[in-house]
Each structure stands twice: as C-alpha cells, then as structure tokens.
Design an enzyme around this catalytic site. Structure first.
Site, PDB file in Angstrom:
ATOM      1  N   LYS A  22      48.280  56.318  65.856  1.00 50.55           N
ATOM      2  CA  LYS A  22      47.990  55.683  67.149  1.00 50.55           C
ATOM      3  C   LYS A  22      49.186  54.873  67.642  1.00 50.55           C
ATOM      4  O   LYS A  22      49.623  55.030  68.777  1.00 50.55           O
ATOM      5  CB  LYS A  22      46.781  54.750  67.007  1.00 50.55           C
ATOM      6  CG  LYS A  22      46.607  53.785  68.182  1.00 50.55           C
ATOM      7  CD  LYS A  22      45.364  52.932  68.056  1.00 50.55           C
ATOM      8  CE  LYS A  22      45.557  51.564  67.485  1.00 50.55           C
ATOM      9  NZ  LYS A  22      46.119  50.535  68.354  1.00 50.55           N
ATOM     10  N   ARG A 122      48.811  36.737  72.058  1.00 49.69           N
ATOM     11  CA  ARG A 122      49.717  37.888  71.974  1.00 49.69           C
ATOM     12  C   ARG A 122      50.843  37.713  72.985  1.00 49.69           C
ATOM     13  O   ARG A 122      50.860  38.351  74.046  1.00 49.69           O
ATOM     14  CB  ARG A 122      48.933  39.188  72.165  1.00 49.69           C
ATOM     15  CG  ARG A 122      47.829  39.310  71.111  1.00 49.69           C
ATOM     16  CD  ARG A 122      47.156  40.644  71.122  1.00 49.69           C
ATOM     17  NE  ARG A 122      47.942  41.670  70.481  1.00 49.69           N
ATOM     18  CZ  ARG A 122      47.485  42.895  70.196  1.00 49.69           C
ATOM     19  NH1 ARG A 122      46.261  43.215  70.493  1.00 49.69           N
ATOM     20  NH2 ARG A 122      48.265  43.785  69.622  1.00 49.69           N
TER      21      ARG A 122
HETATM   22  C1  EPZ Z   1      51.407  46.033  67.021  1.00 51.55           C
HETATM   23  O1  EPZ Z   1      50.995  45.022  67.929  1.00 51.55           O
HETATM   24  C2  EPZ Z   1      50.195  46.909  66.802  1.00 51.55           C
HETATM   25  N1  EPZ Z   1      49.789  47.463  68.087  1.00 51.55           N
HETATM   26  C3  EPZ Z   1      49.077  46.092  66.180  1.00 51.55           C
HETATM   27  O2  EPZ Z   1      48.034  46.994  65.856  1.00 51.55           O
HETATM   28  C4  EPZ Z   1      49.568  45.457  64.873  1.00 51.55           C
HETATM   29  O3  EPZ Z   1      48.579  44.576  64.385  1.00 51.55           O
HETATM   30  C5  EPZ Z   1      50.849  44.666  65.114  1.00 51.55           C
HETATM   31  O4  EPZ Z   1      51.840  45.509  65.773  1.00 51.55           O
HETATM   32  C6  EPZ Z   1      51.469  44.148  63.817  1.00 51.55           C
HETATM   33  O5  EPZ Z   1      51.740  45.221  62.960  1.00 51.55           O
HETATM   34  C7  EPZ Z   1      50.469  48.485  68.606  1.00 51.55           C
HETATM   35  O6  EPZ Z   1      51.425  48.983  68.032  1.00 51.55           O
HETATM   36  C8  EPZ Z   1      49.982  49.016  69.909  1.00 51.55           C
HETATM   37  P1  EPZ Z   1      53.743  42.346  67.147  1.00 51.55           P
HETATM   38  P2  EPZ Z   1      52.081  44.105  68.640  1.00 51.55           P
HETATM   39  O7  EPZ Z   1      54.524  42.194  68.397  1.00 51.55           O
HETATM   40  O8  EPZ Z   1      53.287  44.917  68.910  1.00 51.55           O
HETATM   41  C9  EPZ Z   1      54.185  37.594  67.443  1.00 51.55           C
HETATM   42  C10 EPZ Z   1      45.879  47.797  65.728  1.00 51.55           C
HETATM   43  O9  EPZ Z   1      44.868  47.376  65.169  1.00 51.55           O
HETATM   44  N2  EPZ Z   1      54.930  37.848  68.699  1.00 51.55           N
HETATM   45  O10 EPZ Z   1      54.365  43.011  65.973  1.00 51.55           O
HETATM   46  O11 EPZ Z   1      51.408  43.434  69.770  1.00 51.55           O
HETATM   47  C11 EPZ Z   1      52.698  37.897  67.590  1.00 51.55           C
HETATM   48  O12 EPZ Z   1      51.993  36.802  68.141  1.00 51.55           O
HETATM   49  C12 EPZ Z   1      46.770  46.882  66.506  1.00 51.55           C
HETATM   50  O13 EPZ Z   1      46.218  48.998  65.720  1.00 51.55           O
HETATM   51  C13 EPZ Z   1      55.574  36.814  69.329  1.00 51.55           C
HETATM   52  O14 EPZ Z   1      55.520  35.656  68.895  1.00 51.55           O
HETATM   53  O15 EPZ Z   1      52.368  43.060  67.495  1.00 51.55           O
HETATM   54  C14 EPZ Z   1      52.321  38.204  66.160  1.00 51.55           C
HETATM   55  O16 EPZ Z   1      52.048  37.017  65.467  1.00 51.55           O
HETATM   56  C15 EPZ Z   1      46.206  45.493  66.654  1.00 51.55           C
HETATM   57  N3  EPZ Z   1      56.282  37.091  70.476  1.00 51.55           N
HETATM   58  C16 EPZ Z   1      53.576  38.831  65.557  1.00 51.55           C
HETATM   59  O17 EPZ Z   1      54.648  38.473  66.449  1.00 51.55           O
HETATM   60  C17 EPZ Z   1      56.366  38.342  70.998  1.00 51.55           C
HETATM   61  O18 EPZ Z   1      57.046  38.523  72.021  1.00 51.55           O
HETATM   62  C18 EPZ Z   1      53.552  40.344  65.438  1.00 51.55           C
HETATM   63  O19 EPZ Z   1      53.226  40.916  66.704  1.00 51.55           O
HETATM   64  C19 EPZ Z   1      55.725  39.401  70.332  1.00 51.55           C
HETATM   65  C20 EPZ Z   1      54.995  39.126  69.176  1.00 51.55           C
END
Ligand code: EPZ
Length: 419
Positions: A22, A122
């Site tokens: 996905k 997020r």
């Molecule tokens: C991706 O989300 C996945 N979604 C999520 O999967 C997954 O949980 C996550 O990565 C972590 O592996 C997709 O790929 C569509 P991140 P994403 O940016 O990209 C912080 C599922 O169940 N952060 O890696 O949104 C954030 O708050 C879904 O399939 C910032 O601080 O996650 C978090 O604590 C749910 N600033 C951490 O980084 C930003 O600009 C990781 O988030 C971006 C993120």
C-alpha cells in the site's frame, strides 16, 4: 452498514498470497504523474480503498488510469491541473505526494491538506523544509498547501525527524529539479526504496535509497516505464501475527523475507517458528507456547509502528508481561480499549502499553478505530472464543485487500454482513 462477523477459536492453515505494498503504491501512482512522455504500466497494485480513492484524485487532476486486474496503466501525457481539491484529497494522507509530483513537473501545486488515520499529530514541516530549501515558496491557507517555484534547484536537506512522507515527497520534486539534491537522515523503509527504483526506471537519477543519505541528480524529463510494486511488508506481518496468535501453520507467499526480519525475530522470541524460504515464510505456532516480549517501534529496519497494533493482540494471550513503547505516533493505542472489552489486560500510560497475558479472549462487539487497529480487531476476533462483530470496517478496507477471503481460505470463520 457493513460489519465483519467472526466465530473465533480456529487454527489457521494453508497459504496466503501477499498483495502489493500500500505505502509504495500510494506514492508510485502520483509519481507516475510526473511523466509527460509515454505511459507507466505498473503491476501488483493492491485492491484497496486508499488506491481507489487515489485513482479518483488522479483523474480529478487529469491523469488517465486504465486497469487490468492489479496492473495499472497511468497516462499523464495531457496537461494536468495543478490544483487537487476534491473531497477524496482530504480523505487520505498520501494525497500529499501530489505536492511533490506536481511541484517537480509544473513547479507549482495546490493540494488540500490530507487526512488519513487518526493516530496523532501529522505535521508536514519536514516536507515544507525540503521544498523551501529547493527554492519553492510554500503557503498554508484555508486548509490547503500551495507551493510554487520560479526555478526548483537542488539543495542539501537534513531532515530533523526520520519521515517516510517527507523523504518520498522531497525526492519526487528533486527528481525534476536543477542539479543535485542531497537528502540526509531519510527514511529507509522498503517502500522508500521502491519509489526510488520506480523513479529510476522512469529515467531519474536517484542513488542511496535504503541508506540514510539519498542523492538525486535532477533530470529534464521522465519517461513511461514498466514496473512492479514490492509486496506489502505490513500485510505480511499481519498474517504472520494472526497465525502466531491462532496457532497452526501458514505459508506467507510473495514476500521479501529480508523486509520481515524485525517481525520474524520478535515472533521467534515469543516462541513461534519462522522458516525463511526464497520469497515466502512458513510460520508455525502452538498457542500454548507463546511467551511475552517487549517492542519499541522505530523507523526501518526497526519494528514497524504499523504492526504494533496487531502485535498487541498476540501479546495479550502470551504468558507474562509484554511492554510496547510506541515511539512514532502519539495516539496509536485507541484499539486497546476495544481489546480490553474482549478480556485483555492492558494498562496504557502515554506512549507505553503494559500487557499482562491472559489465558483467553472472548468475542465482543468492537470498533475498528483506524486501519491497523482494525487488523488487530480481526486477529482478536479470530483468536477469541465465541462471536466477535467488528464495526467501522471501512478503515480496514483502506489497506487490506480481500482480508475476509484471505482468512477464510486459511480456515477462519469470518464473513461480511450488512447490518
Ligand atoms: C507513513 O506515514 C505511512 N503512511 C504510515 O502508515 C506509517 O505509520 C508511517 O509512515 C511511519 O512508518 C504512508 O506511507 C501513506 P512519517 P507518514 O512522516 O509518511 C513525524 C499505515 O497504517 N513528522 O514517517 O505520514 C510524524 O509526526 C500508515 O499504513 C514530523 O514531525 O509518516 C511522526 O511522528 C499509518 N514532521 C514521524 O515523523 C513531518 O513533516 C513519522 O512520520 C513529517 C513527519
């Protein structure tokens, strides 16, 4: 309203075929919009609602998709709209990849701010930091993000947090920027590598994906290509954990065993046998032998946050005290209250959950509070004695293709019922 009805207590036996990933597919489809010459033929796209939602978003900006089973032909040769503002855009997190893709191709984009699972704050600050470093002006206004650059110029960007979304989004834009972009402290998830491989197949020059530094040498244009999405690490992990929890023996087919190592290691620690073959794993479990363990979720190659919720079900029936430390999302324990209705013994304190294994779970009416919470509820229902009814199952179908058929083929008593 549809619900899933499960009569639990059966072992799982047989083979399950894992679908395309996905979180790779939802980035690869928008990435295909960067191609102005030729079409992209992409295989192994999972049949999930997030992909269907993305298809509608892509056609709303003028991209054309033709499907043949799990193979998608994406044609973005006509000029696209640079504004994505339909309701669908707001529904899914991955719509933010349109920002990187359209910024790369047109040097501007306006996209409604994305939704997705309610698992904590997020933010997009790291995406914005990357776009701005490349010369884009970014404004957030009335619930949308607008980006615009006279020229998009390669830059050195050190991310403050390891983010899958920011890594992919900035990598997309950098592909069509002038000169070299160096991204440091990037995410190393298999889907990040898959998107980089897809970009390279389209003629991009991306090196280092899978390490913590990615170098992108901008190219003038990308061309159509043929590509196949990697198998879904999280779907595979979910079926592995379900087998461990229900007992039995299941071959998890069409996977990359290397991607499963953090999950396999924890299952083995809990008393489950995991046998690695070339592109499959055999999971063998006797419920009576399950013992507690601790996990801390972290970016790849650590234990994935997306498997934490299913894992909590297994811990609920393993002998002893298990502890989960959720280090990625601040609010990913909503399913614990539902599990407690089924007899689990769980104490949640902030980002820590302490789980005392119980002898059995019992069927109850529960909700899927988000996608992976829903998968956890399915596993809990399969394990529990008696009948479990799961409501709000639309969350589950956002990310798991044919989940009830796949489990039924393994011997589970599970069906969708219209209430
Ligand atoms: C991706 O989300 C996945 N979604 C999520 O999967 C997954 O949980 C996550 O990565 C972590 O592996 C997709 O790929 C569509 P991140 P994403 O940016 O990209 C912080 C599922 O169940 N952060 O890696 O949104 C954030 O708050 C879904 O399939 C910032 O601080 O996650 C978090 O604590 C749910 N600033 C951490 O980084 C930003 O600009 C990781 O988030 C971006 C993120």
């Amino acid at each position: 309203m549809e619900k899933l009805v499960i009569n639990g207590g059966r072992e799982l036996h047989g083979e399950v075929e894992i679908s395309g990933a996905k979180n790779a597919a939802v980035a690869i489809l928008p990435a295909a919009l960067m191609v102005s010459k030729g079409v992209c033929e992409i295989e192994n796209i999972p049949g999930i609602d997030d992909v269907h939602c993305l298809e509608r978003i892509i056609s709303s900006v003028g991209g054309k998709i033709t499907k043949n089973g799990t193979t998608y032909l994406v044609d973005a040769t006509d000029e696209l709209k640079v504004v994505a503002d339909t309701d669908d855009v707001r529904k899914m997190r991955a719509s933010y990849y349109l920002v990187g893709a359209l910024l790369g191709r047109y040097k501007k984009a306006k996209v409604e701010l994305p939704g997705g699972c309610a698992i904590g704050v997020r933010p997009m600050d790291q995406h914005i930091k990357g776009f701005e470093a490349m010369g884009a002006k970014v404004t957030m206004d009335h619930g949308s993000i607008s980006v615009e650059a006279d020229r998009l110029i390669g830059a050195n960007i050190f991310f403050d947090v390891v983010s899958v979304g920011a890594t992919i989004n900035v990598m997309l834009a950098a592909t069509l920027a002038e000169g070299q972009t160096v991204l440091e402290n990037v995410a190393r998830e298999p889907h990040v590598v898959d998107v980089a491989n897809f970009l390279n197949t389209m003629g991009a020059d991306v090196k280092g994906a899978g390490t913590d530094v990615i170098r992108v040498n901008g190219v003038k244009e990308l061309r159509g290509c043929h590509y196949s999405v990697i198998p879904d690490q999280i779907e595979a992990g979910t079926y592995m954990i379900a087998t461990a929890a229900c007992g039995g023996e299941v071959t998890i087919k069409n996977i990359i065993p290397k991607h499963m190592e953090s999950i396999s290691a924890k299952l083995e620690e809990m008393g489950v046998q995991v046998k690695e073959l070339d592109d499959s794993l055999i999971v063998t479990s006797n419920k009576a032998n399950l013992v507690a363990c601790n996990i801390k979720t972290s970016p790849y190659p650590g234990f994935p946050t997306d498997v934490q919720q299913p894992m909590s079900v297994l811990m609920s029936i393993a002998k002893g005290r298990s502890i989960i430390n959720e280090s990625i999302w601040e609010s990913r324990f909503k399913h614990m209250d539902e599990l407690k209705k089924m007899g689990a013994s769980i104490l949640v304190e902030g980002r820590t959950a302490i789980i005392e294994g119980v002898d059995r779970l019992s069927g109850a009416n529960v909700r899927a509070t988000d996608l992976r919470a829903g998968a956890a509820m399915v596993i809990a229902g399969l394990v529990a004695e008696g009948k479990t009814e799961i409501y709000d199952i639309e969350h589950i179908y956002r990310g798991y293709p044919n989940i009830e058929n796949k489990f039924r083929e393994l011997g589970a008593d599970i069906k969708i019922v219209n209430d």
